[in-house]
Write a protein that holds these residues in place. Structure first.
Motif, PDB file in Angstrom:
ATOM      1  N   ARG A 344       0.842  -1.201   0.000  1.00 25.29           N
ATOM      2  CA  ARG A 344       0.000   0.000   0.000  1.00 25.29           C
ATOM      3  C   ARG A 344       0.875   1.248   0.000  1.00 25.29           C
ATOM      4  O   ARG A 344       1.993   1.262   0.527  1.00 25.29           O
ATOM      5  CB  ARG A 344      -0.929  -0.003   1.222  1.00 25.29           C
ATOM      6  CG  ARG A 344      -1.965  -1.129   1.191  1.00 25.29           C
ATOM      7  CD  ARG A 344      -2.971  -0.936   2.316  1.00 25.29           C
ATOM      8  NE  ARG A 344      -4.049  -1.911   2.257  1.00 25.29           N
ATOM      9  CZ  ARG A 344      -4.069  -3.050   2.949  1.00 25.29           C
ATOM     10  NH1 ARG A 344      -3.030  -3.342   3.747  1.00 25.29           N
ATOM     11  NH2 ARG A 344      -5.072  -3.885   2.850  1.00 25.29           N
ATOM     12  N   GLU A 345       0.321   2.325  -0.581  1.00 27.72           N
ATOM     13  CA  GLU A 345       1.071   3.578  -0.698  1.00 27.72           C
ATOM     14  C   GLU A 345       1.510   4.121   0.656  1.00 27.72           C
ATOM     15  O   GLU A 345       2.546   4.774   0.779  1.00 27.72           O
ATOM     16  CB  GLU A 345       0.226   4.623  -1.438  1.00 27.72           C
ATOM     17  CG  GLU A 345       0.037   4.335  -2.915  1.00 27.72           C
ATOM     18  CD  GLU A 345       1.354   4.316  -3.679  1.00 27.72           C
ATOM     19  OE1 GLU A 345       2.279   5.075  -3.302  1.00 27.72           O
ATOM     20  OE2 GLU A 345       1.473   3.527  -4.633  1.00 27.72           O
ATOM     21  N   SER A 346       0.725   3.864   1.688  1.00 31.63           N
ATOM     22  CA  SER A 346       1.024   4.409   3.012  1.00 31.63           C
ATOM     23  C   SER A 346       2.113   3.627   3.746  1.00 31.63           C
ATOM     24  O   SER A 346       2.585   4.054   4.802  1.00 31.63           O
ATOM     25  CB  SER A 346      -0.241   4.410   3.879  1.00 31.63           C
ATOM     26  OG  SER A 346      -0.752   3.089   4.018  1.00 31.63           O
ATOM     27  N   ILE A 347       2.542   2.491   3.199  1.00 33.11           N
ATOM     28  CA  ILE A 347       3.516   1.630   3.862  1.00 33.11           C
ATOM     29  C   ILE A 347       4.919   1.935   3.332  1.00 33.11           C
ATOM     30  O   ILE A 347       5.146   1.941   2.118  1.00 33.11           O
ATOM     31  CB  ILE A 347       3.182   0.141   3.640  1.00 33.11           C
ATOM     32  CG1 ILE A 347       1.811  -0.189   4.219  1.00 33.11           C
ATOM     33  CG2 ILE A 347       4.257  -0.750   4.260  1.00 33.11           C
ATOM     34  CD1 ILE A 347       1.707  -0.027   5.715  1.00 33.11           C
ATOM     35  N   GLU A 348       5.853   2.199   4.249  1.00 26.23           N
ATOM     36  CA  GLU A 348       7.237   2.428   3.879  1.00 26.23           C
ATOM     37  C   GLU A 348       8.042   1.161   4.151  1.00 26.23           C
ATOM     38  O   GLU A 348       8.127   0.694   5.281  1.00 26.23           O
ATOM     39  CB  GLU A 348       7.822   3.602   4.676  1.00 26.23           C
ATOM     40  CG  GLU A 348       7.261   4.962   4.302  1.00 26.23           C
ATOM     41  CD  GLU A 348       7.577   5.330   2.848  1.00 26.23           C
ATOM     42  OE1 GLU A 348       8.668   4.951   2.366  1.00 26.23           O
ATOM     43  OE2 GLU A 348       6.743   5.983   2.204  1.00 26.23           O
ATOM     44  N   VAL A 349       8.611   0.597   3.095  1.00 23.63           N
ATOM     45  CA  VAL A 349       9.439  -0.602   3.233  1.00 23.63           C
ATOM     46  C   VAL A 349      10.715  -0.413   2.426  1.00 23.63           C
ATOM     47  O   VAL A 349      10.761   0.369   1.469  1.00 23.63           O
ATOM     48  CB  VAL A 349       8.693  -1.872   2.749  1.00 23.63           C
ATOM     49  CG1 VAL A 349       7.554  -2.221   3.684  1.00 23.63           C
ATOM     50  CG2 VAL A 349       8.192  -1.707   1.319  1.00 23.63           C
ATOM     51  N   ASP A 350      11.737  -1.158   2.811  1.00 22.25           N
ATOM     52  CA  ASP A 350      13.016  -1.098   2.124  1.00 22.25           C
ATOM     53  C   ASP A 350      12.994  -2.027   0.920  1.00 22.25           C
ATOM     54  O   ASP A 350      12.637  -3.209   1.037  1.00 22.25           O
ATOM     55  CB  ASP A 350      14.134  -1.516   3.088  1.00 22.25           C
ATOM     56  CG  ASP A 350      15.481  -1.591   2.397  1.00 22.25           C
ATOM     57  OD1 ASP A 350      15.998  -0.538   1.986  1.00 22.25           O
ATOM     58  OD2 ASP A 350      16.006  -2.722   2.259  1.00 22.25           O
ATOM     59  N   ALA A 351      13.368  -1.519  -0.243  1.00 24.46           N
ATOM     60  CA  ALA A 351      13.293  -2.302  -1.480  1.00 24.46           C
ATOM     61  C   ALA A 351      14.158  -3.557  -1.393  1.00 24.46           C
ATOM     62  O   ALA A 351      13.730  -4.653  -1.787  1.00 24.46           O
ATOM     63  CB  ALA A 351      13.710  -1.450  -2.671  1.00 24.46           C
ATOM     64  N   GLN A 352      15.385  -3.429  -0.893  1.00 22.93           N
ATOM     65  CA  GLN A 352      16.256  -4.600  -0.797  1.00 22.93           C
ATOM     66  C   GLN A 352      15.708  -5.600   0.218  1.00 22.93           C
ATOM     67  O   GLN A 352      15.805  -6.813   0.028  1.00 22.93           O
ATOM     68  CB  GLN A 352      17.672  -4.177  -0.402  1.00 22.93           C
ATOM     69  CG  GLN A 352      18.683  -5.318  -0.458  1.00 22.93           C
ATOM     70  CD  GLN A 352      18.805  -5.952  -1.832  1.00 22.93           C
ATOM     71  OE1 GLN A 352      18.911  -5.242  -2.840  1.00 22.93           O
ATOM     72  NE2 GLN A 352      18.795  -7.285  -1.886  1.00 22.93           N
ATOM     73  N   GLY A 353      15.098  -5.074   1.282  1.00 17.17           N
ATOM     74  CA  GLY A 353      14.493  -5.963   2.272  1.00 17.17           C
ATOM     75  C   GLY A 353      13.349  -6.773   1.671  1.00 17.17           C
ATOM     76  O   GLY A 353      13.196  -7.963   1.981  1.00 17.17           O
ATOM     77  N   VAL A 354      12.557  -6.133   0.815  1.00 20.95           N
ATOM     78  CA  VAL A 354      11.463  -6.849   0.140  1.00 20.95           C
ATOM     79  C   VAL A 354      12.029  -7.922  -0.778  1.00 20.95           C
ATOM     80  O   VAL A 354      11.533  -9.060  -0.824  1.00 20.95           O
ATOM     81  CB  VAL A 354      10.593  -5.858  -0.656  1.00 20.95           C
ATOM     82  CG1 VAL A 354       9.589  -6.610  -1.531  1.00 20.95           C
ATOM     83  CG2 VAL A 354       9.861  -4.914   0.289  1.00 20.95           C
ATOM     84  N   LEU A 355      13.088  -7.591  -1.511  1.00 16.86           N
ATOM     85  CA  LEU A 355      13.701  -8.566  -2.410  1.00 16.86           C
ATOM     86  C   LEU A 355      14.264  -9.746  -1.621  1.00 16.86           C
ATOM     87  O   LEU A 355      14.087 -10.913  -2.009  1.00 16.86           O
ATOM     88  CB  LEU A 355      14.807  -7.903  -3.225  1.00 16.86           C
ATOM     89  CG  LEU A 355      15.480  -8.773  -4.287  1.00 16.86           C
ATOM     90  CD1 LEU A 355      14.477  -9.268  -5.311  1.00 16.86           C
ATOM     91  CD2 LEU A 355      16.611  -8.007  -4.974  1.00 16.86           C
ATOM     92  N   ASP A 356      14.911  -9.456  -0.493  1.00 16.94           N
ATOM     93  CA  ASP A 356      15.455 -10.533   0.345  1.00 16.94           C
ATOM     94  C   ASP A 356      14.341 -11.422   0.893  1.00 16.94           C
ATOM     95  O   ASP A 356      14.539 -12.619   1.089  1.00 16.94           O
ATOM     96  CB  ASP A 356      16.262  -9.939   1.508  1.00 16.94           C
ATOM     97  CG  ASP A 356      17.541  -9.253   1.039  1.00 16.94           C
ATOM     98  OD1 ASP A 356      17.984  -9.524  -0.095  1.00 16.94           O
ATOM     99  OD2 ASP A 356      18.085  -8.425   1.809  1.00 16.94           O
ATOM    100  N   PHE A 357      13.183 -10.840   1.145  1.00 16.77           N
ATOM    101  CA  PHE A 357      12.025 -11.604   1.616  1.00 16.77           C
ATOM    102  C   PHE A 357      11.518 -12.548   0.525  1.00 16.77           C
ATOM    103  O   PHE A 357      11.157 -13.696   0.800  1.00 16.77           O
ATOM    104  CB  PHE A 357      10.917 -10.625   2.027  1.00 16.77           C
ATOM    105  CG  PHE A 357       9.594 -11.264   2.347  1.00 16.77           C
ATOM    106  CD1 PHE A 357       9.329 -11.780   3.608  1.00 16.77           C
ATOM    107  CD2 PHE A 357       8.594 -11.342   1.378  1.00 16.77           C
ATOM    108  CE1 PHE A 357       8.103 -12.370   3.908  1.00 16.77           C
ATOM    109  CE2 PHE A 357       7.364 -11.926   1.660  1.00 16.77           C
ATOM    110  CZ  PHE A 357       7.131 -12.438   2.939  1.00 16.77           C
ATOM    111  N   LEU A 358      11.513 -12.076  -0.723  1.00 23.14           N
ATOM    112  CA  LEU A 358      10.929 -12.850  -1.827  1.00 23.14           C
ATOM    113  C   LEU A 358      11.847 -13.935  -2.377  1.00 23.14           C
ATOM    114  O   LEU A 358      11.378 -15.008  -2.779  1.00 23.14           O
ATOM    115  CB  LEU A 358      10.533 -11.901  -2.961  1.00 23.14           C
ATOM    116  CG  LEU A 358       9.406 -10.904  -2.693  1.00 23.14           C
ATOM    117  CD1 LEU A 358       9.257  -9.960  -3.878  1.00 23.14           C
ATOM    118  CD2 LEU A 358       8.107 -11.639  -2.430  1.00 23.14           C
ATOM    119  N   LEU A 359      13.140 -13.679  -2.441  1.00 18.17           N
ATOM    120  CA  LEU A 359      14.044 -14.570  -3.163  1.00 18.17           C
ATOM    121  C   LEU A 359      14.024 -16.028  -2.695  1.00 18.17           C
ATOM    122  O   LEU A 359      14.064 -16.943  -3.540  1.00 18.17           O
ATOM    123  CB  LEU A 359      15.471 -14.019  -3.123  1.00 18.17           C
ATOM    124  CG  LEU A 359      15.740 -12.862  -4.096  1.00 18.17           C
ATOM    125  CD1 LEU A 359      17.140 -12.302  -3.906  1.00 18.17           C
ATOM    126  CD2 LEU A 359      15.538 -13.308  -5.540  1.00 18.17           C
TER     127      LEU A 359
END
Length: 440
Positions: A344-359
């Protein structure tokens, strides 16, 4: 209405009473756990004991239900690969007992349903009809017969009152969804039950199921990998289709050869990814009971009660997001996740952290070949199920858009079966051929 139908409300009341005993048992176990911790017993030992006791009581209740419990049980059994063996073993035993204990319809009821659905002269359509059911499911049973032209057929007949019983069971089970979290950490059972309720109306309409089966049969006619029995006749409560011989996937999981396991895993992935492209439909019930390895090596599919309409194939953003993640394009992945509503637009997350979560989830398609197994599934479940982990905290910030809910559940369910099969296959190649956006 038949006697069977009139019994449904009384049965629903008695099932409600049995289910109502669960919260007291849970409260008692919680008190026991506090007492044992005060006496010096480790939290790990207490947790294991509470899991076992909770499992035993849940299994006892499931064993007294039928439609709703079997439906939920089948869905949860897909994910048992994520559960430690000490929990999965008793669960598998309980589900087998539940399926074996399902009482068949009286013969007179079977004949009455056939007369109502196929006409009073229904017997003239068959050369032979076996009154003993060949299989039982959550809302109906299957009889073997010979059609008037000599073909062996399967006759799927819905239980009278099945809809009432199914909804009553699911409504009651929804009240105790949290207790299932003891057995399936990190899995949201309540949304699963809610989805089962939403789709129950479609699954109860055998006319819709027959249409879906016809679409799949046409799409895979003369295919060298997938076989779908043709529908011979159908009505709202009865489907007659060609009989399909083969080894049930449950048997392959239990004692299949390495070749059978790998073959079944590969063909399940082909069905999952090619169905939307070829039939405009996603087969949405990846339960081992719905598949057979037929003698010529193809995968037979025999149940189409749950399907999702995807006339344009799998959504292209799925393949594109996977490709970008494997290429390490963290910022692009996050931007697309936001565009599709996963963040969601209101959520601030780290892009690399999201990638590390998905990989870690994408390991099956990051190499030419991959072997699914229970250890990998349990590792992923523990990674996102532990509320203290970074992955769990990040996962709680992500969103699953409604348009992707069913696709996600079916994909996760299919992965669960692949882990039970311990199947190794070139899954990346399947995605390159059938998943839009994956190959660029």
């Amino acid at each position: 209405m038949s006697d069977t139908g009139r019994d449904i409300p009384r049965g629903a009341v008695s099932r409600t009473a049995r289910l109502a005993s669960l919260p007291l048992g849970a409260a008692g176990r919680a008190t026991l756990g506090i007492g044992k911790r005060l006496s010096g017993v480790s939290s790990e030992e207490v947790s294991a004991e509470l899991q076992q006791q909770t499992a035993e009581q849940l299994f006892a209740v499931l064993g007294q239900l039928k439609g709703g419990a079997m439906k939920l049980g089948q869905q949860l059994s897909i994910f048992e690969a994520a559960v430690p063996e000490e929990m999965a073993g008793p669960y598998r035993e309980a589900l087998v007992k539940l399926q074996e204990a399902a009482p068949p319809m009286p013969v007179r009821t079977v004949h009455a349903v056939l007369a109502q659905q196929l006409g009073g002269s229904w017997r003239e359509r068959f050369r032979d009809f076996d009154d003993t059911p060949a299989a039982a499911a959550s809302i109906g049973q299957v009889h073997r017969a010979t059609w008037r032209d000599g073909r062996d057929v399967a006759v799927k007949i819905q239980y009278p009152g099945a809809g009432t019983a199914l909804m009553a069971d699911l409504n009651q089970l929804a009240r105790f969804a949290r207790m299932f979290a003891v057995l399936f950490p990190g899995m949201e059972v309540k949304p699963l039950i809610a989805e089962l309720k939403l789709r129950a109306e479609e699954e109860l309409d055998y006319g819709l199921e027959a249409d879906a089966q016809r679409a799949f049969a046409a799409a895979y006619a003369d295919d060298d990998q997938i076989v779908v029995p043709r529908v011979v006749a159908s009505a709202p409560k009865v489907i007659v289709s060609e009989w399909l011989e083969g080894i049930p996937l449950s048997r392959v999981i239990a004692d299949g050869t390495r070749e059978q396991r790998n073959r079944a895993g590969l063909l399940m992935s082909v069905l999952h990814f090619s169905g939307p492209q070829r039939a405009g439909l996603l087969h949405a019930d990846p339960h081992p009971g719905n598949y057979r390895l037929v003698p010529d090596g193809r995968l037979g599919v025999i149940d189409f009660g749950a399907t999702a309409r995807l006339p344009g194939g799998h959504p292209e953003p799925i393949g594109r997001l996977v490709r970008w993640a494997l290429e390490g394009r963290a910022e692009d992945v996050l931007a697309d996740l936001r565009a599709e509503g996963f963040v969601r637009e209101s959520i601030e997350v780290d892009a690399q952290g999201v990638l590390d979560f998905l990989l870690p989830f994408l390991a099956p398609v990051s190499a030419p070949s991959f072997q699914f197994n229970r250890a990998w599934m349990q590792e992923q479940a523990n990674r996102i199920g532990d509320p203290r982990s970074d992955a769990s905290r990040l996962g709680r910030q992500l969103n699953l858009p409604p348009a992707y809910l069913l696709i996600h559940r079916v994909t996760m369910g299919s992965i669960g079966v692949l882990c039970q099969l311990d199947a190794e296959a070139p899954y990346r190649g399947v995605c390159e051929e059938w998943l839009p956006g994956f190959a660029g």
